[in-house]
Design a protein around this motif. Sequence first.
Motif: not given
Length: 437
Positions: A82-84, A94-100, A103-106, A123-125
């Motif tokens: 997820x971090x990668x 994309x500038x607005x990126x976060x991990x909720x 653990x989802x990456x948005x 897509x799933x990690x």
Amino acid sequence: MKSISSSFPFFSLSLAAACAPLVTGAAQAQVTDPAAEVQRVLGSPTFRSAVAVLDKEHGRIVEEGIKLTEIPAPPFGEKARAEEFAKMLKASGLSDVQIDPEGNVLGLRKGTRSDGKVVVVSAHLDTVFPAGTDVTVKRQGTKLYAPGIGDDTMSLAVLLGFVRAMKAAGVNTRDDILFVGTVGEEGPGDLRGVRYLFTKGSYKDKIKAFFSVESGDVNRVTHGGVGSKRYRITFSGPGGHSYGAFGSVNPMFAQAQAAVEFSRIQVPAKPKTTYSIGLIGGGTSVNSIPVSSWMEVDMRSESVEELKRVEDRLLKIVQDAADGENFARSTKNAKITVEAKLIGDRPAGSTDVKAEIVQIARIAIEAGGYKPDLNWSSTDSNMPMNLGIPALTIGRGDTGRNGRTHSLDEWEDVEKAPMVKAMTTSLGIVLTATGMQ
């Protein structure tokens, strides 16, 4: 009007059967003609420019898929991947990126006429493989072999390719698009990522449509979500010596009776409903009455009501089996008790085949020269379907170019022309549905 086939070589489209305005299953309101919208998007210079970027970046997409595959992502162990992936989304534009918190990456890409809601493209990690599995990618010609390479890691790389292609081509969409890498899609995860997204996350109540991009052929359109309930059933008792305590209640006998009765449940062929006992265990030695025994049960259905009926029957059967064993044998030392622990709960649902999102997918797939295959399965799309939100799971690979899913020798063929053609079709679905300007 210029035909799609004359403006872009990947596509040929017969519009005769698709030009009438359609209605959604929910609102029964007239909507934009999907065939005309597909033709407009696929025939536009902007879309052709985006496809040219996909073609140019094919090698990069493949290498990113390999890189992500070689970062282990077992159930509940997706953090490193997820971090990668979050870093890659940022690097892709994309500038607005976060991990909720789940653990989802948005990653958000703003539209030109945002209504405050988003269309999710995901897509799933995670993979099905446990920690410690060798995930090194091996090449044989254009085929890549590794656990999880197809399901669903290469899809993450394809999403990255979509983001870069849209940016480089100057694609504008009406809707905000939220690109998501979800956790917990596979069995043990029980849809925990997408469940959080829709029920607790910052975009709760702000998602108006949902796409899950999965492994498999691009012609497959999953519009129905097969629901499932999974239980671990544990029978417990006093135990004892198999000879000296003979006549005492035996958890294994109760379990066996429950299994037999469970196997006799009648279910309909349509809506398809199934059940199985997949795992059993218990006891300490051959010459001991077990202190406990257990079994794990899987039940599935296309129907919420049928799934509930089988679930209710299971719970009554296991209690009756415990009661029956207590009646049949001595309870001097203790009675048989039974615990039914829910270990999996995937909601059922569907998107009407007449809905605009389904028709867009079908027409774009036909335009790509494929034959649409509308089907039911169990994917991240189950959750929004159950909530009444238009959702589809779509493929992103050329037909017949992947295999051995969920096995150690899982493979994906990344030959350039077929892969780019399939990605083009998937991108066309997404951009039509989100209102490419």
